[in-house]
Design an enzyme around this catalytic site. Sequence first.
Site, PDB file in Angstrom:
ATOM      1  N   ARG A 107       0.894  -1.176   0.000  1.00 22.50           N
ATOM      2  CA  ARG A 107       0.000   0.000   0.000  1.00 22.50           C
ATOM      3  C   ARG A 107       0.920   1.211   0.000  1.00 22.50           C
ATOM      4  NH1 ARG A 107      -5.307   1.303   3.542  1.00 22.50           N
ATOM      5  NH2 ARG A 107      -6.079  -0.074   1.914  1.00 22.50           N
ATOM      6  N   HIS A 134      -7.382   0.791  -6.402  1.00 22.84           N
ATOM      7  CA  HIS A 134      -7.569  -0.091  -5.238  1.00 22.84           C
ATOM      8  C   HIS A 134      -8.237  -1.387  -5.737  1.00 22.84           C
ATOM      9  CE1 HIS A 134      -7.757  -1.359  -1.223  1.00 22.84           C
ATOM     10  NE2 HIS A 134      -8.653  -0.546  -0.705  1.00 22.84           N
ATOM     11  N   GLN A 137     -10.086  -4.054  -3.436  1.00 21.94           N
ATOM     12  CA  GLN A 137     -11.386  -3.632  -2.904  1.00 21.94           C
ATOM     13  C   GLN A 137     -12.488  -3.867  -3.934  1.00 21.94           C
ATOM     14  OE1 GLN A 137     -12.128  -2.148   0.335  1.00 21.94           O
ATOM     15  NE2 GLN A 137     -14.096  -2.896  -0.418  1.00 21.94           N
ATOM     16  N   ASP A 223     -17.341   6.988  -1.330  1.00 18.67           N
ATOM     17  CA  ASP A 223     -16.087   6.831  -0.582  1.00 18.67           C
ATOM     18  C   ASP A 223     -15.821   8.172   0.107  1.00 18.67           C
ATOM     19  OD1 ASP A 223     -13.617   5.926   0.319  1.00 18.67           O
ATOM     20  OD2 ASP A 223     -12.650   5.945  -1.651  1.00 18.67           O
ATOM     21  N   CYS A 263     -16.278   1.308   0.690  1.00 20.04           N
ATOM     22  CA  CYS A 263     -15.090   0.493   0.994  1.00 20.04           C
ATOM     23  C   CYS A 263     -14.673   0.621   2.449  1.00 20.04           C
ATOM     24  CB  CYS A 263     -13.955   0.848   0.043  1.00 20.04           C
ATOM     25  SG  CYS A 263     -13.332   2.519   0.217  1.00 20.04           S
ATOM     26  N   ARG A 291     -13.324  -8.903   1.570  1.00 23.64           N
ATOM     27  CA  ARG A 291     -11.929  -8.602   1.234  1.00 23.64           C
ATOM     28  C   ARG A 291     -11.071  -9.851   1.478  1.00 23.64           C
ATOM     29  NH1 ARG A 291      -9.820  -3.468   1.424  1.00 23.64           N
ATOM     30  NH2 ARG A 291      -7.929  -4.523   0.698  1.00 23.64           N
TER      31      ARG A 291
HETATM   32  N1  NVA Z   1     -10.092   6.398  -1.326  1.00 21.32           N
HETATM   33  C1  NVA Z   1      -9.689   6.026   0.019  1.00 21.32           C
HETATM   34  C2  NVA Z   1      -9.873   4.568   0.212  1.00 21.32           C
HETATM   35  C3  NVA Z   1      -9.512   4.074   1.577  1.00 21.32           C
HETATM   36  C4  NVA Z   1      -9.639   2.578   1.719  1.00 21.32           C
HETATM   37  C5  NVA Z   1      -8.243   6.423   0.242  1.00 21.32           C
HETATM   38  O1  NVA Z   1      -7.430   6.246  -0.676  1.00 21.32           O
HETATM   39  O2  NVA Z   1      -7.922   6.909   1.324  1.00 21.32           O
HETATM   40  N1   CP Z   2     -11.146  -0.397   2.484  1.00 20.76           N
HETATM   41  C1   CP Z   2      -9.874  -0.437   2.916  1.00 20.76           C
HETATM   42  O1   CP Z   2      -8.942  -0.646   2.148  1.00 20.76           O
HETATM   43  O2   CP Z   2      -9.739  -0.266   4.258  1.00 20.76           O
HETATM   44  P1   CP Z   2      -8.388  -0.026   5.060  1.00 20.76           P
HETATM   45  O3   CP Z   2      -7.866   1.335   4.702  1.00 20.76           O
HETATM   46  O4   CP Z   2      -8.784  -0.132   6.506  1.00 20.76           O
HETATM   47  O5   CP Z   2      -7.388  -1.090   4.676  1.00 20.76           O
END
Ligand code: NVA
Ligand code: CP
Length: 309
Positions: A107, A134, A137, A223, A263, A291
């Site tokens: 990540r 992502h 997800q 989101d 998500c 997930r």
């Molecule tokens: N769009 C959000 C998703 C978090 C799981 C982010 O990138 O922070």
């Molecule tokens: N939806 C998701 O990826 O959650 P986290 O940021 O908690 O991993």
Amino acid sequence: MTTKTIKHYLQFSDFSRDEYDYLLHRSAVLKGKFKRYETWHPLHDRTLAMIFEKSSTRTRLSFEAGFHQLGGHAVFLNTRDTQLGRGEPVEDSAQVMSRMTDMIMIRTFGQEIIERFARHSRVPLINGLTNEYHPCQVLADVFTFYEHRGAMDGKIVTWIGDANNMAYTWIQAAEIFGFQFHFCGPKGYQLDPARVAASSRPFVKEFEDPRAAVSGAHLVTTDVWTSMGYEAENEARLAAFKDYMVNAVLMAHAHPQAVFMHCLPAHRGEEVSADVIDGPQSVVWDEAENRMHAQKALMEYLLCGRLDD
Ligand code: NVA
Ligand code: CP
């Protein structure tokens, strides 16, 4: 540099429809084994490295628990405590980490970071979220839709909110699964046409009015308005998105059988009202659980290929 071709999962478009059909079926099989407490260890003695440059609850736990359930061991690494955070090149890190492990999940910020990592990795690399995509997800989300409503072909998925990593991943999924993706966000936060592939355009429609965007939708999703890494824009975003909450009035315009997904983490009272996310159309807890099941199918596939038991 690696010489043999390794299969990575860096964005949703990396897999074909046929591969997704297998993964959806396999996610259900592995979920069944989990629910029956059936031991299944195809990844016995294997190691997964999980690198986090951003926070996580679901991604960390679902990968760690999932890899353990498949018989392997997962190692959590973050930038703060590794040499990555002190400037060791991504390429060198990829060489070293991929000589000690069987699979790596990252990540991070820019998509180019995982692409550089992948080019120097001897083992499959999985995108656990970047600024751009992502895919894990949306894989879980498609699986969740299949469980609740069946195939996505010809359906309408409406996105209300920011043109972020989730939205662009949904667009790739729309082309692969043959559903229509309705996008609706405020001026200044709309889709960048340069980021929508020509082959995806027939599957994407942009709307100014959230009610028109939601009309007839089989899945409504949103989101956070401020994704990780964009915190400095938070105040401006709160103002720009204030009329884009998914609430019960908006959901009433969707198909009567529509489901709601997010998500997570969610902000009740911002992108979604409490009565929608905690209401009868919401499938967010199944979505979060899935997930783990979908990523188990993904990891098993990347290391073992197609299995039928
Ligand atoms: N769009 C959000 C998703 C978090 C799981 C982010 O990138 O922070
Ligand atoms: N939806 C998701 O990826 O959650 P986290 O940021 O908690 O991993």
